[in-house]
Design an enzyme around this catalytic site. Structure first.
Site, PDB file in Angstrom:
ATOM      1  N   CYS A 130       0.918  -1.256   0.014  1.00  0.00           N
ATOM      2  CA  CYS A 130      -0.137   0.016  -0.045  1.00  0.00           C
ATOM      3  C   CYS A 130       0.693   1.147   0.070  1.00  0.00           C
ATOM      4  O   CYS A 130       1.692   1.432   0.629  1.00  0.00           O
ATOM      5  CB  CYS A 130      -0.838   0.117   1.212  1.00  0.00           C
ATOM      6  SG  CYS A 130      -2.147  -1.092   1.462  1.00  0.00           S
ATOM      7  N   ARG A 141     -10.391  -3.653 -17.798  1.00  0.00           N
ATOM      8  CA  ARG A 141     -10.110  -2.189 -17.875  1.00  0.00           C
ATOM      9  C   ARG A 141     -10.540  -1.606 -19.217  1.00  0.00           C
ATOM     10  O   ARG A 141     -10.594  -2.426 -20.115  1.00  0.00           O
ATOM     11  CB  ARG A 141      -8.521  -1.948 -17.868  1.00  0.00           C
ATOM     12  CG  ARG A 141      -8.322  -0.560 -18.065  1.00  0.00           C
ATOM     13  CD  ARG A 141      -6.908  -0.489 -17.762  1.00  0.00           C
ATOM     14  NE  ARG A 141      -6.369   0.947 -18.081  1.00  0.00           N
ATOM     15  CZ  ARG A 141      -5.809   1.449 -19.224  1.00  0.00           C
ATOM     16  NH1 ARG A 141      -5.604   0.706 -20.074  1.00  0.00           N
ATOM     17  NH2 ARG A 141      -5.641   2.616 -19.650  1.00  0.00           N
TER      18      ARG A 141
HETATM   19  P1  XMP Z   1      -1.262  -7.254   3.339  1.00  0.00           P
HETATM   20  O1  XMP Z   1      -0.538  -6.499   4.049  1.00  0.00           O
HETATM   21  O2  XMP Z   1      -1.798  -8.478   4.028  1.00  0.00           O
HETATM   22  O3  XMP Z   1      -2.808  -6.300   3.003  1.00  0.00           O
HETATM   23  O4  XMP Z   1      -0.546  -7.767   2.022  1.00  0.00           O
HETATM   24  C1  XMP Z   1      -3.523  -6.557   2.104  1.00  0.00           C
HETATM   25  C2  XMP Z   1      -4.512  -5.430   1.757  1.00  0.00           C
HETATM   26  O5  XMP Z   1      -3.964  -4.296   1.134  1.00  0.00           O
HETATM   27  C3  XMP Z   1      -4.933  -3.675   0.713  1.00  0.00           C
HETATM   28  N1  XMP Z   1      -4.504  -3.100  -0.805  1.00  0.00           N
HETATM   29  C4  XMP Z   1      -3.799  -2.038  -0.938  1.00  0.00           C
HETATM   30  N2  XMP Z   1      -4.034  -0.866  -0.211  1.00  0.00           N
HETATM   31  N3  XMP Z   1      -3.402   0.290  -2.187  1.00  0.00           N
HETATM   32  C5  XMP Z   1      -3.245   0.217  -0.908  1.00  0.00           C
HETATM   33  O6  XMP Z   1      -3.238   1.337  -0.295  1.00  0.00           O
HETATM   34  C6  XMP Z   1      -3.117  -0.763  -3.291  1.00  0.00           C
HETATM   35  O7  XMP Z   1      -2.666  -0.887  -4.162  1.00  0.00           O
HETATM   36  C7  XMP Z   1      -3.516  -1.913  -2.506  1.00  0.00           C
HETATM   37  N4  XMP Z   1      -3.720  -3.250  -2.880  1.00  0.00           N
HETATM   38  C8  XMP Z   1      -4.385  -3.897  -1.707  1.00  0.00           C
HETATM   39  C9  XMP Z   1      -6.344  -4.223   0.544  1.00  0.00           C
HETATM   40  O8  XMP Z   1      -6.892  -3.958   1.471  1.00  0.00           O
HETATM   41  C10 XMP Z   1      -5.881  -5.686   0.938  1.00  0.00           C
HETATM   42  O9  XMP Z   1      -6.514  -6.393   1.340  1.00  0.00           O
END
Ligand code: XMP
Length: 504
Positions: free
Chosen positions: A340, A435
């Site tokens: 993230c 997309r």
């Molecule tokens: P972990 O830490 O387990 O978190 O890999 C998974 C969660 O990350 C979120 N997620 C994102 N958040 N940008 C963000 O700010 C992204 O590109 C992104 N992709 C996933 C999402 O809530 C996921 O469940």
């Protein structure tokens, strides 16, 4: 306070009828109860779980880790997989449901593909398959093989199109060494009379028939020799092997499916439910929005009793909005995840332990469970998310690199890897299957990464669950519900945290 908690299932309707709660005092008293600071937001490594006098002889005595996901859905393993393209399609959802958790099929596949993924999960370990896949005797072996490969099944019933009667069965073994794939199914299949059983046969009766006849598949037929179902030996074995599995009322594995808030979300959700999804997740990065509020209300009206989980938010006000709109479960986490960039880019997001605790403070008043989403790097984080009051934990990074994630492993720098990427990363935006050409590319709020190949996901889940049982025994909690209530934190310094790392 206890008697003020609403009955489950009625929350969506009663929540709006309830007077607005005093969020400030709810949150403050919960933070005090949990030993969390009120002035500063903390995350996993800022706190440690206190141990209490415990009458639990060992972690293995703990068997009750049942948790509430949404409405009438309970899981024996409080772990759900992230709805991301590099984490959850049917293979991950099947594996996790077998282990007692649940997978949310991601929303970035075109709807027909999402529907297929849901159906694959519902077809796995089914007990009784109600609508077994079938094929015309005039079809070619190539066509039969394509169906078996794409639907991940090992056999098809052959049905005569005019009489609609069962006239044979063809399995992958029949095709395995066939070089002429243009042959007709009728030439290769095992012809009727087959060993069948009448509609209404129980799994126990089926097991005896399969054993006695040393066969793999038992078609169920009605009085007119029309197919009424199928019982597979493989499925019966899986049911025994995974007693903790998350199953629906008919014995099928449970699965969640995700929609965004784009223009067709409502139609998509209906299609996913028709395909068998047990819970719909409506997911958007910026969940504290009127768009999500309206979307939940819309789904609530169209989906009836189907459980709806919504997210993401990270404040008690956001939690209340989702609950009042009709969500049965809420997903909490803005920016804690491994890939993230929301904290770094727009600079938004509450550190996760505080975010979870504050949302739980409000949600528990309505009997609504919270999913802590993101930032889990190991056992301690998993336990702390639940100790803060979450009912389950959504995980991406720790599951990334396992066999069950979509995509192939690859070798680089002498090691084996798989891809894990943020759903808002530039790379992902450019490669999205659904997309539209005109869609503009936004500044990325996620990153792509490679993670070490990890083998089967069950190893990851078993390790996390083992740490959870241990943590429960330290806290003196026999059940997960007790753990969520009883666990307390204490803040720690950076050197206190460092002290806890092995250094010998
Ligand atoms: P972990 O830490 O387990 O978190 O890999 C998974 C969660 O990350 C979120 N997620 C994102 N958040 N940008 C963000 O700010 C992204 O590109 C992104 N992709 C996933 C999402 O809530 C996921 O469940």
């Amino acid at each position: 306070m206890e008697d003020e908690v609403l009955e489950l299932n009625d929350n969506a309707f009663k929540a709006t009828a309830m007077p607005k709660p005093d969020i400030h005092s709810l949150v403050n008293s919960y933070l005090i109860q949990k030993g969390l600071p009120q002035d500063i937001a903390v995350t996993f490594d800022d706190v440690t779980i206190l141990d209490f006098k415990s009458d639990i002889p060992s972690r293995s005595s703990i068997i009750d880790t049942r948790s509430h996901l949404a409405r009438d859905i309970f899981l024996s393993t409080p772990l759900v997989s992230a709805n991301m393209d590099t984490i959850t399609e049917s293979r991950m959802a099947i594996a996790l449901a077998r282990l007692g958790g649940l997978g949310f099929i991601h929303q970035f596949l075109p709807i027909e593909k999402r529907v297929e993924e849901v159906k694959k999960v519902k077809r796995a370990d089914s007990g009784i398959i109600e609508n077994p896949l079938n094929i015309n005797p005039e079809a070619t072996l190539r066509e039969a093989k394509e169906i078996m490969d794409s639907m991940q099944v090992s056999g098809l019933l052959v049905i005569d199109p005019s009489s609609e009667k069962l006239i044979g069965i063809i399995t992958s073994r029949d095709i395995r060494f066939e070089s002429l794939l243009e042959k007709r199914v009728a030439e290769v299949m095992t012809h009727a009379p087959l060993i069948t059983a009448p509609r209404g046969t129980t799994l126990e009766q089926a097991r005896l028939i399969l054993k006695k006849n040393k066969i793999e598949k038992l078609p169920l037929v009605d009085e007119n020799a029309r197919v009424a179902g199928l019982i597979a030996a493989k499925d019966l074995l899986k049911i025994e092997q995974f007693p903790q599995a998350s199953r629906d009322a008919k014995g099928h594995l449970m699965v969640g499916a995700t929609v965004g808030i784009g223009k067709s979300f409502s139609k998509e959700a209906e299609e996913l439910v028709r395909a068998g999804a047990d819970v719909i997740l409506i997911d958007t990065a910026r969940g504290f929005s009127t768009r999500l509020e309206d979307a939940i209300k819309n789904l609530r009206a169209t989906l009836g009793d189907i459980p709806i989980v919504a997210g993401n938010i990270d404040t008690p006000e956001g939690a209340l909005m989702l609950i009042e709109s009709g969500a049965d479960g809420i997903k909490v986490g803005i920016g804690p995840g491994a890939v993230c960039k929301t904290r770094e880019g727009p600079g938004v997001g509450t550190p996760q332990i505080t975010a979870v605790a504050e949302c739980v403070a409000v949600a528990q008043k309505y009997g609504i469970p919270v999913i802590a989403d993101g930032g889990i790097r190991g056992g301690a984080h998993f336990c702390k998310a639940l100790a803060a009051g979450a009912s389950s934990v959504m995980i991406g990074w720790m599951l990334a690199g396992t066999d069950e994630t979509p995509g192939q492993p690859f070798y680089e720098d002498g090691e084996k890897w798989k891809i894990y990427r943020g759903s808002a990363s530039l790379e992902f935006q450019l490669s999205r299957l659904d997309r539209e050409e005109s869609e503009r590319i936004r500044a990325s709020e996620g990153v792509p990464s490679r993670v070490r190949y990890k083998g089967e996901v069950s190893a990851v889940v078993h390790e996390l669950m083992s740490y959870l049982r241990s943590s429960m025994s330290y806290v003196g909690a026999w059940t997960l519900e007790e753990y969520r209530q009883k666990a307390k934190f204490r803040r720690q310094t950076t050197s206190g945290y460092e002290e806890g790392k092995p250094y010998g």
